[in-house]
Scaffold this active site. Sequence first.
Site, PDB file in Angstrom:
ATOM      1  N   ASP A   1       0.857  -1.185   0.000  1.00  0.00           N
ATOM      2  CA  ASP A   1       0.000   0.000   0.000  1.00  0.00           C
ATOM      3  C   ASP A   1       0.896   1.240   0.000  1.00  0.00           C
ATOM      4  O   ASP A   1       1.798   1.345   0.829  1.00  0.00           O
ATOM      5  CB  ASP A   1      -0.861  -0.023   1.267  1.00  0.00           C
ATOM      6  CG  ASP A   1      -1.902   1.077   1.285  1.00  0.00           C
ATOM      7  OD1 ASP A   1      -1.664   2.147   0.685  1.00  0.00           O
ATOM      8  OD2 ASP A   1      -2.944   0.866   1.924  1.00  0.00           O
TER       9      ASP A   1
ATOM     10  N   LYS B   1      -3.935   9.774 -12.289  1.00  0.00           N
ATOM     11  CA  LYS B   1      -5.374   9.655 -12.555  1.00  0.00           C
ATOM     12  C   LYS B   1      -6.141  10.340 -11.437  1.00  0.00           C
ATOM     13  O   LYS B   1      -5.806  10.185 -10.260  1.00  0.00           O
ATOM     14  CB  LYS B   1      -5.750   8.178 -12.604  1.00  0.00           C
ATOM     15  CG  LYS B   1      -7.261   7.965 -12.590  1.00  0.00           C
ATOM     16  CD  LYS B   1      -7.700   6.779 -13.351  1.00  0.00           C
ATOM     17  CE  LYS B   1      -7.366   5.472 -12.705  1.00  0.00           C
ATOM     18  NZ  LYS B   1      -7.544   4.414 -13.708  1.00  0.00           N
TER      19      LYS B   1
END
Length: 191
Positions: free
Chosen positions: A87, A147
């Site tokens: 992560d 993004k």
Amino acid sequence: MGFNPKDHYFHKAKEEGYLARSAYKLKEIQNKYRVIKKSDKVLDLGCAPGSWSQVVLELIGNNGFLLGIDLTPVTLIKPNAKFIAQDIFTFEHDKFEGAPYNCILSDMAPKTTGIAFTDQARSEELCLKVIELSDVVLLKGGFLVMKLFEGGGAGKVASEIKKRFEKLERFKPQATRSISKEIYVIGLRKR
Ligand SMILES: C[S@@+](CC[C@H](N)C(=O)[O-])C[C@H]1O[C@@H](n2cnc3c(N)ncnc32)[C@H](O)[C@@H]1O
């Protein structure tokens, strides 16, 4: 039946050996902004299943280096690439092999809930994390591509990029499904 862009890019990816249709989004970004050069060191965040990494490896050649990080493991094996399943929020700064980079890419997307406000807020959080990383591991003059789900957070992300980069661009690739709220925000040349 009319032209269906989803099927078009899906089939094209299969034919050309890319792991996902997303490959064509990065190709469009690259054709327009030239964010990656031969022999560059590139950080690819949210890299699974690996189609952006495939495109990056073609562009950087054998003398470049790619570090890819995703929650999900990537099965690509290349001598000048390393993939880590982790992560990004808990990844430690001293583990960024190859840093500083010429380019940071983030195609990371939160698991969508269908609640636009929540999805946008999480996407913004991911972008702000990437911007924070760019302060530490991106070279001066380097490029950032992220993004972002359009919505409430776009203003904050844009202003943070403007503070750090000579130019901010917003781009919606043709290969993005037309119903998608995603855009790519691009920082050109880190100050
Ligand atoms: C749209 S996919 C990326 C596709 C990839 N660019 C490709 O071309 O194959 C988004 C990815 O972001 C990853 N992701 C989301 N949150 C993340 C986080 N906090 N840390 C690392 N990866 C994350 C997801 O696991 C998912 O694989």
